[in-house]
Design a protein around this motif. Structure first.
Motif, PDB file in Angstrom:
ATOM      1  N   LEU A 189       0.716  -0.801   0.168  1.00  0.00           N
ATOM      2  CA  LEU A 189      -0.315   0.205   0.234  1.00  0.00           C
ATOM      3  C   LEU A 189       1.225   1.452  -0.111  1.00  0.00           C
ATOM      4  O   LEU A 189       0.327   2.416  -0.569  1.00  0.00           O
ATOM      5  CB  LEU A 189      -1.336  -0.142   0.872  1.00  0.00           C
ATOM      6  CG  LEU A 189      -2.225  -1.353   0.898  1.00  0.00           C
ATOM      7  CD1 LEU A 189      -2.710  -1.359   2.608  1.00  0.00           C
ATOM      8  CD2 LEU A 189      -3.323  -0.734  -0.756  1.00  0.00           C
ATOM      9  N   GLU A 190       2.132   1.105   0.514  1.00  0.00           N
ATOM     10  CA  GLU A 190       3.334   1.791   0.682  1.00  0.00           C
ATOM     11  C   GLU A 190       3.617   2.379  -0.858  1.00  0.00           C
ATOM     12  O   GLU A 190       3.799   3.714  -0.867  1.00  0.00           O
ATOM     13  CB  GLU A 190       4.326   1.994   1.473  1.00  0.00           C
ATOM     14  CG  GLU A 190       3.692   2.227   3.166  1.00  0.00           C
ATOM     15  CD  GLU A 190       4.655   1.759   3.969  1.00  0.00           C
ATOM     16  OE1 GLU A 190       5.781   1.829   3.490  1.00  0.00           O
ATOM     17  OE2 GLU A 190       4.302   1.765   5.473  1.00  0.00           O
ATOM     18  N   ARG A 191       3.450   1.626  -1.524  1.00  0.00           N
ATOM     19  CA  ARG A 191       4.371   1.486  -2.405  1.00  0.00           C
ATOM     20  C   ARG A 191       3.761   2.288  -3.430  1.00  0.00           C
ATOM     21  O   ARG A 191       4.143   2.943  -4.580  1.00  0.00           O
ATOM     22  CB  ARG A 191       5.167   0.589  -3.293  1.00  0.00           C
ATOM     23  CG  ARG A 191       6.430   0.178  -2.554  1.00  0.00           C
ATOM     24  CD  ARG A 191       6.920  -0.524  -2.752  1.00  0.00           C
ATOM     25  NE  ARG A 191       6.882  -2.000  -2.479  1.00  0.00           N
ATOM     26  CZ  ARG A 191       6.432  -3.083  -2.950  1.00  0.00           C
ATOM     27  NH1 ARG A 191       6.168  -2.348  -3.911  1.00  0.00           N
ATOM     28  NH2 ARG A 191       5.535  -3.954  -2.518  1.00  0.00           N
ATOM     29  N   HIS A 192       2.868   1.624  -3.863  1.00  0.00           N
ATOM     30  CA  HIS A 192       1.535   1.458  -4.532  1.00  0.00           C
ATOM     31  C   HIS A 192       1.086   2.506  -4.730  1.00  0.00           C
ATOM     32  O   HIS A 192       1.148   3.650  -4.428  1.00  0.00           O
ATOM     33  CB  HIS A 192       0.088   0.704  -4.243  1.00  0.00           C
ATOM     34  CG  HIS A 192      -0.856   1.212  -5.461  1.00  0.00           C
ATOM     35  ND1 HIS A 192      -0.744   0.421  -6.325  1.00  0.00           N
ATOM     36  CD2 HIS A 192      -2.268   2.395  -6.248  1.00  0.00           C
ATOM     37  CE1 HIS A 192      -2.005   0.614  -7.492  1.00  0.00           C
ATOM     38  NE2 HIS A 192      -2.775   1.589  -6.943  1.00  0.00           N
ATOM     39  N   GLU A 193       0.858   3.205  -6.793  1.00  0.00           N
ATOM     40  CA  GLU A 193       1.219   4.720  -7.112  1.00  0.00           C
ATOM     41  C   GLU A 193      -0.330   3.889  -8.128  1.00  0.00           C
ATOM     42  O   GLU A 193      -0.478   3.433  -8.385  1.00  0.00           O
ATOM     43  CB  GLU A 193       2.648   4.620  -8.415  1.00  0.00           C
ATOM     44  CG  GLU A 193       3.627   4.899  -7.184  1.00  0.00           C
ATOM     45  CD  GLU A 193       4.599   5.635  -8.773  1.00  0.00           C
ATOM     46  OE1 GLU A 193       4.358   5.875  -9.689  1.00  0.00           O
ATOM     47  OE2 GLU A 193       6.210   5.180  -8.136  1.00  0.00           O
ATOM     48  N   ALA A 249      -6.623   0.671 -15.623  1.00  0.00           N
ATOM     49  CA  ALA A 249      -7.062   0.529 -14.891  1.00  0.00           C
ATOM     50  C   ALA A 249      -7.671   1.911 -14.786  1.00  0.00           C
ATOM     51  O   ALA A 249      -6.539   2.984 -14.897  1.00  0.00           O
ATOM     52  CB  ALA A 249      -6.294   0.207 -12.889  1.00  0.00           C
ATOM     53  N   ASP A 250      -8.752   2.364 -14.548  1.00  0.00           N
ATOM     54  CA  ASP A 250      -9.364   3.904 -14.298  1.00  0.00           C
ATOM     55  C   ASP A 250      -9.660   4.327 -12.646  1.00  0.00           C
ATOM     56  O   ASP A 250      -9.071   3.204 -12.300  1.00  0.00           O
ATOM     57  CB  ASP A 250     -10.829   4.079 -15.133  1.00  0.00           C
ATOM     58  CG  ASP A 250     -11.996   2.973 -14.599  1.00  0.00           C
ATOM     59  OD1 ASP A 250     -11.147   2.796 -12.757  1.00  0.00           O
ATOM     60  OD2 ASP A 250     -12.954   2.727 -14.850  1.00  0.00           O
ATOM     61  N   ASP A 264      -8.970   1.433  -9.747  1.00  0.00           N
ATOM     62  CA  ASP A 264      -7.914   1.764  -8.555  1.00  0.00           C
ATOM     63  C   ASP A 264      -8.162   2.054  -7.673  1.00  0.00           C
ATOM     64  O   ASP A 264      -7.843   1.051  -6.908  1.00  0.00           O
ATOM     65  CB  ASP A 264      -6.498   2.548  -9.202  1.00  0.00           C
ATOM     66  CG  ASP A 264      -5.713   1.943  -8.695  1.00  0.00           C
ATOM     67  OD1 ASP A 264      -4.624   1.580  -9.031  1.00  0.00           O
ATOM     68  OD2 ASP A 264      -4.951   3.503  -7.542  1.00  0.00           O
ATOM     69  N   GLU A 265     -10.014   3.007  -6.781  1.00  0.00           N
ATOM     70  CA  GLU A 265      -9.693   2.799  -5.918  1.00  0.00           C
ATOM     71  C   GLU A 265     -10.217   1.902  -5.230  1.00  0.00           C
ATOM     72  O   GLU A 265     -10.012   1.404  -4.432  1.00  0.00           O
ATOM     73  CB  GLU A 265     -10.506   4.210  -6.059  1.00  0.00           C
ATOM     74  CG  GLU A 265     -11.256   4.837  -4.294  1.00  0.00           C
ATOM     75  CD  GLU A 265      -9.697   4.481  -3.475  1.00  0.00           C
ATOM     76  OE1 GLU A 265      -9.915   4.124  -2.365  1.00  0.00           O
ATOM     77  OE2 GLU A 265      -8.510   5.076  -4.227  1.00  0.00           O
ATOM     78  N   GLU A 266     -11.567   0.648  -6.013  1.00  0.00           N
ATOM     79  CA  GLU A 266     -11.673  -0.046  -5.528  1.00  0.00           C
ATOM     80  C   GLU A 266     -10.890  -0.831  -5.587  1.00  0.00           C
ATOM     81  O   GLU A 266     -10.685  -2.188  -4.414  1.00  0.00           O
ATOM     82  CB  GLU A 266     -13.009  -1.144  -7.032  1.00  0.00           C
ATOM     83  CG  GLU A 266     -13.876  -0.097  -6.330  1.00  0.00           C
ATOM     84  CD  GLU A 266     -14.772  -0.899  -7.880  1.00  0.00           C
ATOM     85  OE1 GLU A 266     -14.764  -2.871  -8.006  1.00  0.00           O
ATOM     86  OE2 GLU A 266     -15.767  -0.269  -8.547  1.00  0.00           O
ATOM     87  N   PHE A 267      -9.458  -1.411  -6.128  1.00  0.00           N
ATOM     88  CA  PHE A 267      -8.473  -2.288  -5.886  1.00  0.00           C
ATOM     89  C   PHE A 267      -7.782  -2.082  -4.853  1.00  0.00           C
ATOM     90  O   PHE A 267      -7.080  -2.857  -3.828  1.00  0.00           O
ATOM     91  CB  PHE A 267      -7.991  -2.023  -6.945  1.00  0.00           C
ATOM     92  CG  PHE A 267      -6.294  -3.155  -6.829  1.00  0.00           C
ATOM     93  CD1 PHE A 267      -6.375  -4.192  -6.643  1.00  0.00           C
ATOM     94  CD2 PHE A 267      -5.267  -1.872  -6.664  1.00  0.00           C
ATOM     95  CE1 PHE A 267      -5.199  -5.051  -6.155  1.00  0.00           C
ATOM     96  CE2 PHE A 267      -3.820  -2.552  -6.446  1.00  0.00           C
ATOM     97  CZ  PHE A 267      -4.253  -3.678  -6.316  1.00  0.00           C
TER      98      PHE A 267
END
Length: 73
Positions: free
Chosen positions: A39-43, A50-51, A55-58
């Motif tokens: 979660l810290e690394r995800h951009e 992905a829209d 992305d927010e759902e993921f």
């Protein structure tokens, strides 16, 4: 097995079940072993195609799994 080790084994088993559920929900994702680190690394928007909403759902799915592991239930 002492109480502390039994609790650790139980929490490890719970974490493994949460990871298995997450892998079933997100079979194409490589989340690594530490969801907090992921979660810290995800951009945002880093997933191909992905829209913002997807992305927010993921991310919400991963956050929920991370919180479940932290709570232990």
């Amino acid at each position: 097995m002492t109480g502390g080790r039994a609790a650790d084994a139980g929490s490890d088993g719970f974490a493994a079940r949460v990871y298995a559920e997450l892998a079933e929900d997100l079979p194409d994702e490589d989340l690594g072993e530490d969801l907090g680190d992921f979660l810290e690394r995800h951009e945002p928007g880093s997933e191909l195609g992905a829209d913002a909403e997807a992305d927010e759902e993921f991310l919400e799915t991963v956050r929920e799994a991370h919180a479940r592991i932290a709570r232990g239930f």
